[in-house]
Design a protein around this motif. Structure first.
Motif, PDB file in Angstrom:
ATOM      1  N   ARG A 199       1.116  -1.024  -0.221  1.00  0.00           N
ATOM      2  CA  ARG A 199      -0.768  -0.251   0.037  1.00  0.00           C
ATOM      3  C   ARG A 199       0.743   1.467  -0.411  1.00  0.00           C
ATOM      4  O   ARG A 199       0.447   2.143  -0.996  1.00  0.00           O
ATOM      5  CB  ARG A 199      -1.358  -0.431   0.899  1.00  0.00           C
ATOM      6  CG  ARG A 199      -2.618  -0.795   0.781  1.00  0.00           C
ATOM      7  CD  ARG A 199      -2.234  -2.004   1.687  1.00  0.00           C
ATOM      8  NE  ARG A 199      -3.013  -3.214   1.330  1.00  0.00           N
ATOM      9  CZ  ARG A 199      -4.044  -3.259   2.432  1.00  0.00           C
ATOM     10  NH1 ARG A 199      -3.675  -2.784   2.997  1.00  0.00           N
ATOM     11  NH2 ARG A 199      -4.792  -4.245   2.250  1.00  0.00           N
ATOM     12  N   SER A 200       1.784   1.256   0.891  1.00  0.00           N
ATOM     13  CA  SER A 200       2.605   2.335   0.899  1.00  0.00           C
ATOM     14  C   SER A 200       4.046   2.820   0.117  1.00  0.00           C
ATOM     15  O   SER A 200       4.886   3.518   0.946  1.00  0.00           O
ATOM     16  CB  SER A 200       2.587   2.770   2.603  1.00  0.00           C
ATOM     17  OG  SER A 200       2.934   1.352   3.287  1.00  0.00           O
ATOM     18  N   ARG A 202       5.382 -10.908  -8.018  1.00  0.00           N
ATOM     19  CA  ARG A 202       6.674 -10.700  -6.700  1.00  0.00           C
ATOM     20  C   ARG A 202       7.545 -11.230  -7.136  1.00  0.00           C
ATOM     21  O   ARG A 202       8.491 -10.408  -7.547  1.00  0.00           O
ATOM     22  CB  ARG A 202       6.022 -11.350  -5.988  1.00  0.00           C
ATOM     23  CG  ARG A 202       7.241 -11.641  -4.350  1.00  0.00           C
ATOM     24  CD  ARG A 202       7.609 -10.530  -4.193  1.00  0.00           C
ATOM     25  NE  ARG A 202       8.800 -10.442  -3.337  1.00  0.00           N
ATOM     26  CZ  ARG A 202       9.990 -10.020  -3.766  1.00  0.00           C
ATOM     27  NH1 ARG A 202      10.087  -9.841  -4.792  1.00  0.00           N
ATOM     28  NH2 ARG A 202      10.347 -10.039  -2.752  1.00  0.00           N
ATOM     29  N   ALA A 203       7.685 -11.883  -8.511  1.00  0.00           N
ATOM     30  CA  ALA A 203       8.853 -12.282  -9.131  1.00  0.00           C
ATOM     31  C   ALA A 203       9.134 -11.220 -10.235  1.00  0.00           C
ATOM     32  O   ALA A 203      10.315 -11.188 -10.085  1.00  0.00           O
ATOM     33  CB  ALA A 203       9.006 -14.066  -9.650  1.00  0.00           C
ATOM     34  N   GLU A 204       8.492 -10.985 -10.354  1.00  0.00           N
ATOM     35  CA  GLU A 204       8.695  -9.698 -11.269  1.00  0.00           C
ATOM     36  C   GLU A 204       9.050  -8.134 -10.551  1.00  0.00           C
ATOM     37  O   GLU A 204       9.906  -7.380 -10.872  1.00  0.00           O
ATOM     38  CB  GLU A 204       7.895  -9.095 -11.879  1.00  0.00           C
ATOM     39  CG  GLU A 204       6.877 -10.181 -13.313  1.00  0.00           C
ATOM     40  CD  GLU A 204       8.304  -9.905 -14.239  1.00  0.00           C
ATOM     41  OE1 GLU A 204       8.962  -9.925 -14.386  1.00  0.00           O
ATOM     42  OE2 GLU A 204       8.023 -11.300 -15.498  1.00  0.00           O
ATOM     43  N   GLY A 205       9.405  -8.820  -9.354  1.00  0.00           N
ATOM     44  CA  GLY A 205       9.259  -7.077  -8.022  1.00  0.00           C
ATOM     45  C   GLY A 205       8.526  -6.203  -8.225  1.00  0.00           C
ATOM     46  O   GLY A 205       8.861  -5.303  -8.126  1.00  0.00           O
ATOM     47  N   THR A 246       9.427   0.272  -3.060  1.00  0.00           N
ATOM     48  CA  THR A 246      10.643   0.828  -2.929  1.00  0.00           C
ATOM     49  C   THR A 246      11.187   0.187  -1.438  1.00  0.00           C
ATOM     50  O   THR A 246      12.582  -0.370  -1.604  1.00  0.00           O
ATOM     51  CB  THR A 246      10.579   2.010  -1.777  1.00  0.00           C
ATOM     52  OG1 THR A 246       9.369   1.710  -1.105  1.00  0.00           O
ATOM     53  CG2 THR A 246      10.079   3.204  -2.642  1.00  0.00           C
ATOM     54  N   ASP A 247      10.233  -1.013  -1.186  1.00  0.00           N
ATOM     55  CA  ASP A 247      10.076  -1.500  -0.505  1.00  0.00           C
ATOM     56  C   ASP A 247       9.481  -3.425   0.039  1.00  0.00           C
ATOM     57  O   ASP A 247       7.982  -3.095  -0.764  1.00  0.00           O
ATOM     58  CB  ASP A 247      10.051  -1.355   1.093  1.00  0.00           C
ATOM     59  CG  ASP A 247      10.824  -2.207   1.863  1.00  0.00           C
ATOM     60  OD1 ASP A 247      11.759  -2.921   1.630  1.00  0.00           O
ATOM     61  OD2 ASP A 247      10.420  -2.458   3.809  1.00  0.00           O
ATOM     62  N   VAL A 259      15.363   0.404 -10.575  1.00  0.00           N
ATOM     63  CA  VAL A 259      13.843   0.653 -10.122  1.00  0.00           C
ATOM     64  C   VAL A 259      13.248  -0.860  -9.601  1.00  0.00           C
ATOM     65  O   VAL A 259      12.503  -0.735  -8.804  1.00  0.00           O
ATOM     66  CB  VAL A 259      12.961   1.220 -11.508  1.00  0.00           C
ATOM     67  CG1 VAL A 259      11.459   0.876 -11.272  1.00  0.00           C
ATOM     68  CG2 VAL A 259      13.315   2.839 -11.062  1.00  0.00           C
ATOM     69  N   ASN A 260      13.777  -1.682 -10.385  1.00  0.00           N
ATOM     70  CA  ASN A 260      14.009  -2.996 -10.618  1.00  0.00           C
ATOM     71  C   ASN A 260      14.407  -3.840  -9.984  1.00  0.00           C
ATOM     72  O   ASN A 260      14.599  -5.193  -9.764  1.00  0.00           O
ATOM     73  CB  ASN A 260      13.485  -3.791 -11.716  1.00  0.00           C
ATOM     74  CG  ASN A 260      12.272  -4.951 -11.684  1.00  0.00           C
ATOM     75  OD1 ASN A 260      11.467  -5.111 -10.922  1.00  0.00           O
ATOM     76  ND2 ASN A 260      12.439  -5.491 -13.209  1.00  0.00           N
ATOM     77  N   SER A 261      14.769  -3.778  -8.499  1.00  0.00           N
ATOM     78  CA  SER A 261      15.675  -3.936  -7.733  1.00  0.00           C
ATOM     79  C   SER A 261      15.326  -5.026  -7.228  1.00  0.00           C
ATOM     80  O   SER A 261      16.095  -5.991  -6.254  1.00  0.00           O
ATOM     81  CB  SER A 261      16.688  -2.834  -6.572  1.00  0.00           C
ATOM     82  OG  SER A 261      15.341  -2.802  -5.643  1.00  0.00           O
TER      83      SER A 261
END
Lengths: 242, 242
Positions: A29-30, A152-155, A191-192, B5-7
């Motif tokens: 979400r953030s 998720r696998a694609e980031g 970012t995370d 970006v895709n880390s």
């Protein structure tokens, strides 16, 4: 267990990758970045969703990719209204905690995807959809989880915004009467991926011990197994983000 | 798209493993081996299910592992009755084709798992379960798909038997009033994961082209993208069964 019997198992590293997707997937979400999601990546993720099992091979899902700012703003208005209403369910500290939670990324994410279910697809007698008429909705949810894990696998982070009125979504997205929205998802680079679910870290809820949820043969008979089995975590490859 | 970006993306090989689980997962009915499923493997698969997202982190699922032959025989009786009833929905060649299909592996599989949803879990105000009260059922389906993919990585086949009366299951498994069966699954090692879905090979249905299911911003507006994007298959590691 001989190797011959289990000849269809993935290699240890491939199996660990699947478990890592499952274990490190988050409801995001953030932590969205503004970077666009390339069509190539988006379509890999949607193709993964489309490879979900479905009752009678009915494939009842559609995917509405919402990039338009006007539509998204209108969806956000629906969220704000429903969220204000939901907040009234809680009192005192719980109310304050609820108000502090970030529960959507409608505008912050790269793109929204509404996964719908066409309740008429496959005709009046879909194979296997006779005793449970909502089996088509259930199939659509299986597609959502495929989407989530592929992302998720694609980031790519995914957040399911459930605090929305289905009637609002149907109107804003122009859905025919026989099509219902099942999941409204926000997708984008992040970012995370937080180490634990947001609601766990915020103190809203705790992870239940899986052992207490497993029964043997009938409800209420605990499934007893060796302590070794209980203690083992999911296999996870230790690979850090690169 | 920069690497920075895709880390959070998986490595190409790990990503391919996730897509391979998604693409080669099957709804297994007729290829079960009698070999037992070790507790260790079963609990890894159930732990994967338990790591699904759930509305308000409510984790509404339970897992009833049914090994008992008496319970399974009774479930099979329910299936046979409902299946005979369902067959009456079809006429002529379609009826004959339906009758020829193998739609369950209740007795042939190593073990059955009923995934249930506790509709009271989390109390009267589960976060996010306000506009759509079935969000808890949807969460339970997400857990089912995690289970299905983890099983595929373990070389374990899963078949969802949907032709069952929920009331029969509730009675046979002794479910409390507030707990409903969502999925009745057959699990076990297999002789084969078929290259395509059984119903596709049998000529019951065809895979829909995913392109026709993707809309832009509103229902009925096709999502146009480059032909290159449309043509690409899911990335899949070519590793054969070992």
């Amino acid at each position: 267990m001989t190797a011959e019997v289990n000849s269809w198992a993935f290699s240890d590293t491939d199996r660990a990758a699947v478990y890592r997707a499952i274990q490190t997937r988050r409801d995001v979400r953030s932590h969205f970045r503004p970077a666009a999601l390339p069509d190539e990546v988006l379509f890999r993720i949607l193709a993964a969703a489309h490879h979900a099992p479905s009752v009678g091979f009915s494939q009842p899902w559609d995917f509405i990719v919402v990039a338009d700012a006007v539509v998204r703003q209108a969806v956000k208005v629906s969220f704000d209204r429903e969220n204000a209403r939901a907040a009234e369910n809680y009192e005192g500290e719980r109310h304050e905690l609820y108000q502090s939670l970030k529960l959507e990324g409608i505008l912050a994410s790269a793109v929204n995807v509404c996964v719908t279910c066409d309740r008429a697809r496959g005709g009046p007698h879909v194979l296997g959809r006779n005793t449970v008429l909502d089996a088509d909705l259930f199939s659509t949810c299986l597609a959502v989880q495929n989407l989530w894990l592929a992302a998720r696998a694609e980031g790519v982070g995914v957040g399911w915004v459930s605090i929305l009125a289905p009637n609002d979504l149907a109107r804003l997205l122009g859905l025919p009467d026989h099509v219902v929205p099942v999941a409204y998802l926000c997708l984008g680079y992040v970012t995370d991926f937080a180490p634990t679910p947001d609601l766990e870290r915020a103190g809203w809820g705790e992870r239940i011990a899986v052992d207490t949820l497993v029964h043997r043969d009938r409800w209420g008979h605990p499934y007893k197994h060796s302590d070794d089995t209980a203690a083992q975590p999911l296999p996870e490859s230790p690979e850090p983000p690169c």
